[in-house]
Design a protein around this motif. Structure first.
Motif, PDB file in Angstrom:
ATOM      1  N   GLU A  33     -27.325  42.542 -37.327  1.00  0.00           N
ATOM      2  CA  GLU A  33     -26.433  42.804 -36.198  1.00  0.00           C
ATOM      3  C   GLU A  33     -25.081  43.286 -36.735  1.00  0.00           C
ATOM      4  N   PRO A  34     -24.573  44.409 -36.237  1.00  0.00           N
ATOM      5  CA  PRO A  34     -23.345  44.983 -36.803  1.00  0.00           C
ATOM      6  C   PRO A  34     -22.100  44.119 -36.622  1.00  0.00           C
ATOM      7  N   ASP A  35     -22.122  43.227 -35.621  1.00  0.00           N
ATOM      8  CA  ASP A  35     -20.937  42.407 -35.359  1.00  0.00           C
ATOM      9  C   ASP A  35     -21.075  40.971 -35.850  1.00  0.00           C
ATOM     10  N   LEU A  36     -22.143  40.675 -36.620  1.00  0.00           N
ATOM     11  CA  LEU A  36     -22.346  39.342 -37.169  1.00  0.00           C
ATOM     12  C   LEU A  36     -22.426  39.414 -38.686  1.00  0.00           C
ATOM     13  N   GLU A  37     -21.875  38.418 -39.361  1.00  0.00           N
ATOM     14  CA  GLU A  37     -21.917  38.368 -40.827  1.00  0.00           C
ATOM     15  C   GLU A  37     -22.172  36.932 -41.277  1.00  0.00           C
ATOM     16  N   VAL A  38     -23.282  36.710 -41.977  1.00  0.00           N
ATOM     17  CA  VAL A  38     -23.574  35.393 -42.535  1.00  0.00           C
ATOM     18  C   VAL A  38     -22.787  35.235 -43.828  1.00  0.00           C
ATOM     19  N   VAL A  39     -21.882  34.254 -43.856  1.00  0.00           N
ATOM     20  CA  VAL A  39     -20.961  34.112 -44.988  1.00  0.00           C
ATOM     21  C   VAL A  39     -21.262  32.892 -45.846  1.00  0.00           C
ATOM     22  N   GLY A  45     -27.306  18.455 -44.641  1.00  0.00           N
ATOM     23  CA  GLY A  45     -26.321  18.209 -43.615  1.00  0.00           C
ATOM     24  C   GLY A  45     -24.969  17.812 -44.155  1.00  0.00           C
ATOM     25  N   ASP A  46     -24.962  17.046 -45.260  1.00  0.00           N
ATOM     26  CA  ASP A  46     -23.694  16.580 -45.806  1.00  0.00           C
ATOM     27  C   ASP A  46     -22.971  17.646 -46.629  1.00  0.00           C
ATOM     28  N   GLU A  47     -23.527  18.846 -46.710  1.00  0.00           N
ATOM     29  CA  GLU A  47     -22.848  19.955 -47.379  1.00  0.00           C
ATOM     30  C   GLU A  47     -22.107  20.856 -46.392  1.00  0.00           C
ATOM     31  N   LEU A  48     -22.355  20.650 -45.090  1.00  0.00           N
ATOM     32  CA  LEU A  48     -21.868  21.608 -44.109  1.00  0.00           C
ATOM     33  C   LEU A  48     -20.349  21.611 -43.986  1.00  0.00           C
ATOM     34  N   ASP A  49     -19.728  20.437 -43.955  1.00  0.00           N
ATOM     35  CA  ASP A  49     -18.274  20.443 -43.753  1.00  0.00           C
ATOM     36  C   ASP A  49     -17.547  21.134 -44.901  1.00  0.00           C
ATOM     37  N   ASP A  50     -18.019  20.934 -46.134  1.00  0.00           N
ATOM     38  CA  ASP A  50     -17.398  21.614 -47.275  1.00  0.00           C
ATOM     39  C   ASP A  50     -17.613  23.121 -47.182  1.00  0.00           C
ATOM     40  N   ARG A  54     -14.694  26.057 -46.898  1.00  0.00           N
ATOM     41  CA  ARG A  54     -14.575  27.134 -47.891  1.00  0.00           C
ATOM     42  C   ARG A  54     -14.691  28.521 -47.271  1.00  0.00           C
ATOM     43  N   THR A  55     -15.545  28.672 -46.267  1.00  0.00           N
ATOM     44  CA  THR A  55     -15.857  30.010 -45.756  1.00  0.00           C
ATOM     45  C   THR A  55     -15.182  30.343 -44.436  1.00  0.00           C
TER      46      THR A  55
END
Length: 210
Positions: A33-39, A45-50, A54-55
């Motif tokens: 999708e041209p307007d979406l970017e996976v960064v 689950g416990d890695e998500l907040d970090d 960062r991103t």
């Protein structure tokens, strides 16, 4: 992060799912999708907040059943930390109880993984814009399924007891007395209509209450 997405830049997305193949497939589809970017991506689950810190994404697509902590608790962490990222639960387990818990935790949406790619992309856009999105069939099931009758402590005790631990070990893990654990288990068994604590835990899990 501003409440408004900066004009002219893609919506920044991160993914949290413990299945590499699923996570990679979602990333590939969304990046088309041209307007979406996976960064960024996380497998726990416990890695998500970090990852979010960062991103600095606009939207996080979050699975429920992951190692570390589940996606609902991970969502609650993001919301309570005020990181400016809106969470969209994308899960195989379309259970009404999960829907209620996710929305209570601050999720902006809840969809199942077999949602068509174009529809999922549109949901990401809506969540980024501050709109709430929920799978219509799941919403109807949630309304018909009644309210989760368990207290938070009863849910904690059922989760601990589901692994087969003794009353004494459950009490030690939760810093409760054995008598208190028995009382909570007895109440949870009655509320679920089960005959044993193991059956109560199974029924509660099937209904998305734990």
């Amino acid at each position: 992060m501003s409440e408004q997405i900066t004009a002219g830049r893609p919506i920044r997305v991160v993914l949290a799912d413990d299945q590499d193949l699923v996570r990679g497939g979602l990333a590939a589809l969304l990046n088309l999708e041209p307007d979406l970017e996976v960064v960024g991506q996380a497998g726990r689950g416990d890695e998500l907040d970090d990852l979010v810190r960062r991103t600095r994404p606009d939207v996080a697509l979050v699975d429920i059943e992951m190692p570390g902590i589940d996606g609902i608790d991970a969502t609650r962490r993001i919301v309570e930390a005020g990181l400016g990222c809106r969470c969209l639960i994308v899960t195989t387990f379309g259970r009404p109880g999960y829907l209620r818990r996710a929305m209570d935790a601050g999720a902006y949406g809840f969809v199942v993984k077999d949602t068509p790619a174009e529809q999922l992309a549109q949901m990401v856009r809506k969540v980024a814009a501050g709109q709430r999105v929920v799978d219509p069939a799941l919403a109807a099931d949630s309304l018909a399924g009644g309210i989760d009758p368990l207290t938070e402590r009863e849910r904690d005790v059922l989760r601990a007891a589901a692994d087969g631990g003794s009353i004494k070990s459950v009490a030690a893990a939760l810093h409760l007395s054995a008598g208190t654990v028995r009382n909570h288990l007895s109440s949870a068994i009655g509320k679920t209509g089960a005959e044993t604590r193991y059956e109560a835990a199974r029924l509660a899990r099937e209904r998305g209450w734990i």
